[in-house]
Write an enzyme that holds these catalytic residues in place. Structure first.
Site, PDB file in Angstrom:
ATOM      1  N   ASP A 136      24.000 -27.491  77.943  1.00  0.00           N
ATOM      2  CA  ASP A 136      25.173 -27.753  78.324  1.00  0.00           C
ATOM      3  C   ASP A 136      25.816 -28.939  77.611  1.00  0.00           C
ATOM      4  O   ASP A 136      24.916 -29.543  76.902  1.00  0.00           O
ATOM      5  CB  ASP A 136      24.957 -28.139  79.777  1.00  0.00           C
ATOM      6  N   ASN A 144      31.637 -18.938  84.920  1.00  0.00           N
ATOM      7  CA  ASN A 144      32.211 -19.293  83.556  1.00  0.00           C
ATOM      8  C   ASN A 144      33.313 -18.266  83.505  1.00  0.00           C
ATOM      9  O   ASN A 144      34.285 -18.723  82.677  1.00  0.00           O
ATOM     10  CB  ASN A 144      31.186 -19.346  82.377  1.00  0.00           C
TER      11      ASN A 144
HETATM   12  C1  IPE Z   1      25.975 -23.895  83.406  1.00  0.00           C
HETATM   13  O1  IPE Z   1      26.799 -25.053  82.498  1.00  0.00           O
HETATM   14  C2  IPE Z   1      26.381 -22.687  82.505  1.00  0.00           C
HETATM   15  C3  IPE Z   1      25.844 -22.533  81.070  1.00  0.00           C
HETATM   16  C4  IPE Z   1      25.032 -23.397  80.522  1.00  0.00           C
HETATM   17  C5  IPE Z   1      26.008 -21.463  80.461  1.00  0.00           C
HETATM   18  P1  IPE Z   1      28.348 -25.309  83.317  1.00  0.00           P
HETATM   19  O2  IPE Z   1      28.714 -26.242  82.474  1.00  0.00           O
HETATM   20  O3  IPE Z   1      29.112 -24.087  83.404  1.00  0.00           O
HETATM   21  O4  IPE Z   1      27.887 -25.753  84.561  1.00  0.00           O
HETATM   22  P2  IPE Z   1      28.722 -26.812  85.660  1.00  0.00           P
HETATM   23  O5  IPE Z   1      29.841 -26.248  86.102  1.00  0.00           O
HETATM   24  O6  IPE Z   1      28.768 -28.057  85.122  1.00  0.00           O
HETATM   25  O7  IPE Z   1      27.870 -26.968  86.979  1.00  0.00           O
HETATM   26  C1  IPE Z   2      28.023 -25.231  77.925  1.00  0.00           C
HETATM   27  O1  IPE Z   2      29.002 -26.477  77.443  1.00  0.00           O
HETATM   28  C2  IPE Z   2      28.477 -23.789  77.406  1.00  0.00           C
HETATM   29  C3  IPE Z   2      28.767 -22.958  78.341  1.00  0.00           C
HETATM   30  C4  IPE Z   2      28.836 -23.264  79.489  1.00  0.00           C
HETATM   31  C5  IPE Z   2      29.408 -21.794  77.895  1.00  0.00           C
HETATM   32  P1  IPE Z   2      30.151 -26.528  78.346  1.00  0.00           P
HETATM   33  O2  IPE Z   2      31.469 -25.809  77.830  1.00  0.00           O
HETATM   34  O3  IPE Z   2      29.851 -26.513  79.631  1.00  0.00           O
HETATM   35  O4  IPE Z   2      30.252 -28.276  77.958  1.00  0.00           O
HETATM   36  P2  IPE Z   2      30.973 -29.190  79.172  1.00  0.00           P
HETATM   37  O5  IPE Z   2      30.042 -29.294  80.044  1.00  0.00           O
HETATM   38  O6  IPE Z   2      32.153 -28.993  79.421  1.00  0.00           O
HETATM   39  O7  IPE Z   2      30.856 -30.521  78.153  1.00  0.00           O
HETATM   40 MG    MG Z   3      29.048 -27.917  81.238  1.00  0.00          MG
END
Ligand code: IPE
Ligand code: IPE
Ligand code: MG
Length: 251
Positions: A21, A69
């Site tokens: 994340d 996502n």
């Molecule tokens: C969780 O991350 C999913 C992945 C790392 C693929 P998100 O960034 O989507 O999670 P939330 O929305 O902050 O809980």
């Molecule tokens: C994790 O990074 C990757 C996926 C969930 C695909 P994020 O895209 O969630 O990054 P933040 O949380 O917005 O910084």
């Molecule tokens: Mg995230």
């Protein structure tokens, strides 16, 4: 003594799960778009996989895309899927060199066909590799996995193939996507968020959680070492007496 030397190789977690994340926030801090963050996250995947394989970790599950996502802006979703295709295509050779087997869990049939095909091809090519299993959670939802498993068992009961009384934790586990893997002993989540986000809900029942402030694109081998050392310290304090530990009685 280096960080790596502090790891007790006899007490490694056999399965490490990671919620990767913080790609978006990392990019934003650099004045770039979110896609730039995702692209840079690939290097972390490369380093962490190599590092875990070198240490002797047997299974690693990476949360790469959740069912939730799909609700992100379309451009970002398309870019993520394209990145997945490119990365798998490029890295299959490295997986072969490192004797790593690729697998995937989730609702894979919802992936764009190019993505699905590339994934299946790499899974097929690497299927005899034995050093480590690298599992990508793609279009994955922990609750949905539990529902799907429940439906399978309910159908068996309805067909008279299974008695309700015979539904046990073992039986349930054996119908999950992860039926051929041990539950993770260690879960790592980067970027300072402290939640599961619908990842491996059943499998994480007894897992040790490790949270770090680092964003995923800056997560490196040294960070994996730190997480494992932290996990091993916790285990040493867990439940048993020091006498049991010193006589090797502790698990
Ligand atoms: C969780 O991350 C999913 C992945 C790392 C693929 P998100 O960034 O989507 O999670 P939330 O929305 O902050 O809980
Ligand atoms: C994790 O990074 C990757 C996926 C969930 C695909 P994020 O895209 O969630 O990054 P933040 O949380 O917005 O910084
Ligand atoms: Mg995230």
């Amino acid at each position: 003594m280096s960080l790596k030397d502090k790891i007790d190789l006899n007490r490694l977690p056999s399965h490490i799960a990671i919620i990767m994340d913080g790609n978006g926030r990392w990019a934003k801090e650099k004045g770039k778009n979110r896609i730039f963050g995702h692209s840079n996250g690939v290097e972390s995947v490369r380093q962490v996989s190599e590092c875990c394989a070198e240490l002797g970790v047997k299974h690693m599950t990476l949360y790469a895309f959740s069912t939730e996502n799909w609700n992100r802006p379309k451009l970002e979703v398309v870019a993520l899927m394209e990145l997945l295709v490119m990365t798998i295509r490029k890295e299959t050779k490295t997986l072969m060199e490192n004797n790593i087997r690729l697998k995937a869990i989730g609702n894979l049939n919802t992936l764009p066909s190019r993505c699905y095909n590339e994934l299946m091809e790499s899974i097929e090519i690497t299927k005899n590799n034995t050093r480590m299993e690298l599992v990508l959670a793609l279009s994955y939802s922990g609750r949905d996995e539990i529902i799907q498993t429940t439906k399978k068992l309910a159908t068996q009961v309805a067909n008279g193939e299974l008695n309700t009384e015979d539904i046990s934790e073992e039986l349930f586990s054996s119908h999950l996507f992860t039926h051929d893997m041990p539950d993770p002993e260690l879960l790592i989540r980067t970027s300072g968020e402290h939640r599961i986000s619908n990842f491996l809900l059943w499998q994480l029942a007894y897992t040790e959680f490790y949270f770090t402030e680092k964003y995923w694109p800056e997560f490196r081998k040294e960070d994996v070492y730190e997480a494992i050392i932290n996990y091993q310290n916790r285990e040493r304090r867990f439940g048993k007496t020091s006498e049991q530990v010193s006589t090797g009685d502790a698990k």
